[in-house]
Design an enzyme around this catalytic site. Structure first.
Site, PDB file in Angstrom:
ATOM      1  CE1 TYR A 122      -3.838   2.337   1.180  1.00  0.00           C
ATOM      2  CE2 TYR A 122      -2.184   3.218   2.679  1.00  0.00           C
ATOM      3  CZ  TYR A 122      -3.411   3.312   2.064  1.00  0.00           C
ATOM      4  OH  TYR A 122      -4.234   4.382   2.339  1.00  0.00           O
ATOM      5  CD  GLU A 126       3.956  11.516  -2.556  1.00  0.00           C
ATOM      6  OE1 GLU A 126       3.168  11.078  -3.405  1.00  0.00           O
ATOM      7  OE2 GLU A 126       4.437  12.672  -2.572  1.00  0.00           O
ATOM      8  CB  SER A 131       0.965  13.939   9.658  1.00  0.00           C
ATOM      9  OG  SER A 131       1.638  13.137  10.602  1.00  0.00           O
ATOM     10  CB  SER A 157       5.203  -2.677   4.743  1.00  0.00           C
ATOM     11  OG  SER A 157       5.428  -1.976   5.939  1.00  0.00           O
ATOM     12  CG  PHE A 276       7.802  -7.804  46.461  1.00  0.00           C
ATOM     13  CD1 PHE A 276       8.260  -7.249  47.646  1.00  0.00           C
ATOM     14  CD2 PHE A 276       8.537  -8.832  45.873  1.00  0.00           C
ATOM     15  CE1 PHE A 276       9.439  -7.709  48.228  1.00  0.00           C
ATOM     16  CE2 PHE A 276       9.705  -9.292  46.451  1.00  0.00           C
ATOM     17  CZ  PHE A 276      10.159  -8.732  47.639  1.00  0.00           C
ATOM     18  CD  GLN A 277      -0.294  -3.629  48.455  1.00  0.00           C
ATOM     19  OE1 GLN A 277       0.239  -2.611  48.892  1.00  0.00           O
ATOM     20  NE2 GLN A 277      -1.380  -4.169  49.020  1.00  0.00           N
ATOM     21  CG  LEU A 336       7.113  -5.960  35.993  1.00  0.00           C
ATOM     22  CD1 LEU A 336       5.759  -6.549  35.626  1.00  0.00           C
ATOM     23  CD2 LEU A 336       7.224  -5.801  37.515  1.00  0.00           C
ATOM     24  N   GLY A 339      17.273  -6.551  34.239  1.00  0.00           N
ATOM     25  CA  GLY A 339      18.288  -6.650  33.188  1.00  0.00           C
ATOM     26  C   GLY A 339      17.992  -7.743  32.177  1.00  0.00           C
ATOM     27  CD  GLU A 362      -2.205   1.632   8.621  1.00  0.00           C
ATOM     28  OE1 GLU A 362      -2.775   2.500   7.943  1.00  0.00           O
ATOM     29  OE2 GLU A 362      -1.939   0.506   8.181  1.00  0.00           O
TER      30      GLU A 362
END
Length: 379
Positions: A122, A126, A131, A157, A276-277, A336, A339, A362
């Site tokens: 598609y 350009e 936008s 793509s 752990f909370q 979470l 490392g 998009e």
């Protein structure tokens, strides 16, 4: 209100999930590392109908709705975000040809697109008009029974690999009403491709500039009427935005599931991180964001399927919220892991890289806000 999928929709969801788990997920890290475009696997997806989800049945399409498409793309992207996103682009190009092409054009192209014997790209963006898509400069000048195209398209793509390019070009004056849409074959003289872009993510699909230098396209390859191309493109973008949002859902879901399993097993200070909370609150917020994003995507899909008056606004809102929220979820999942999340041994860094571009393509999320506000102020 009924928030449940139908029996048929659940069956489609399960089929897409099984395909993603068997054919996409095991290879996703390698495809990203090697920058491999898995055409053979996408053709296998086409055998299941996933490459012509909402094209009509006359030439082999599934004739499903946007709700089914959203469900499919969430599942496929849980296996591989980049590949699922390209399949969504192929679907959009196929839909444009099937929806607006002449009977002859549809018969010539759609069957091979349904099977993915030919791959479609598609071409709207350009180098000088991102936008502000209506400011595109690529021209198409009528010359007998051909149009002569000159200009270039950026960030395409599939460029260089795809067989067919759905191209928006200017046939008239300035603005949206001067834009028409064409189907251009890869072997057309005057069509060429730039070097492959080196990208942060989406490495399992090629991206390059597409250039037109006195590229002669048969007049019969015009989609619909002159001047209608931008309208077709914008109609496609409502659904395209939901598809990309759905691809974000799948990536974020994998990130959340990966993080949930990790914090249950990883111990610090004598107990699992999940105890752990603070960790529990993070997981709860991530799950809530994911669910809210999914609901907005499905509402947008329903709005397209029912031709709701607010479909454009709801699609823009869903795309903005889902792509922002899902990127945040993936980033939090990486955090979470500490490392370890930064290592390619885990999928988190790849998901973060792949989802980042969804906030840009998009229509950037800033443009989604413009669309939303514009639609609000029209009321």
């Amino acid at each position: 209100m009924d928030f449940a999928l139908t029996e048929d929709q659940r069956a489609i969801q399960e089929a897409a999930r099984a395909f993603a788990e068997a054919e996409l997920a095991p290879h996703s890290a390698r495809w990203d590392e090697e920058k491999h475009f898995p055409v053979d696997v996408m053709k296998a997806a086409a055998e299941m109908g996933f490459c012509a989800i909402y094209a009509g049945e006359e030439h082999g399409g599934m004739a499903l709705g946007r709700v089914e498409a959203a469900v499919i793309f969430e599942e496929l992207s849980r296996g591989d975000v980049s590949v699922a996103a390209f399949i969504s682009i192929h679907n959009m190009a196929t839909w444009m040809i099937d929806g607006f092409g002449s009977d002859d054009l549809r018969a010539r192209y759609v069957p091979s697109l349904v099977s993915m014997d030919r791959i479609a790209s598609y071409c709207l963006t350009e180098p000088g008009s991102g936008s502000d898509a209506a400011a595109l400069r690529t021209t198409a000048v009528k010359d007998g029974d051909h149009y002569v195209l000159n200009g270039s398209k950026a960030f395409i793509s599939g460029a260089g690999t795809s067989d067919i390019y759905v191209v928006m070009a200017r046939t008239g004056g300035e603005g949206a009403r001067g834009i028409s849409a064409f189907v251009v074959d890869k072997d057309t003289p005057g069509l060429s491709f730039g070097a492959q872009e080196k990208k942060m993510g989406w490495n399992a699909q090629p991206t390059a500039i597409v250039s037109f230098d006195d590229c002669r396209v048969p007049a019969a390859n015009l989609l619909g009427q002159e001047g209608d191309g931008f309208r077709y493109a914008m109609m496609g973008l409502d659904g395209g935005r939901l598809n990309i949002a759905a691809c974000s859902l799948g990536g974020a879901r994998l990130a959340l599931e990966t993080a949930q399993a990790y914090v249950a097993s990883r111990k610090q200070f004598g107990k699992a991180l999940a105890e752990f909370q603070n960790t529990q609150f993070k997981l709860a917020d991530m799950a809530t964001q994911l669910d809210a994003a999914r609901l907005m995507v499905l509402r947008g899909a329903w709005a397209i399927d029912t031709a709701h008056a607010e479909k454009t606004k709801w699609c823009a809102m869903a795309k903005r919220l889902a792509t922002d929220a899902c990127f945040s979820i993936a980033d939090e999942a990486l955090q979470l892991h500490g490392g370890y999340g930064y290592l390619k041994d885990y999928p988190l860094e790849r998901i973060v890289r792949d989802l980042r571009v969804h906030r840009i393509l998009e229509g950037t999320n800033e443009i989604m806000r413009v669309i939303t506000a514009r639609e609000m102020l029209r009321q």
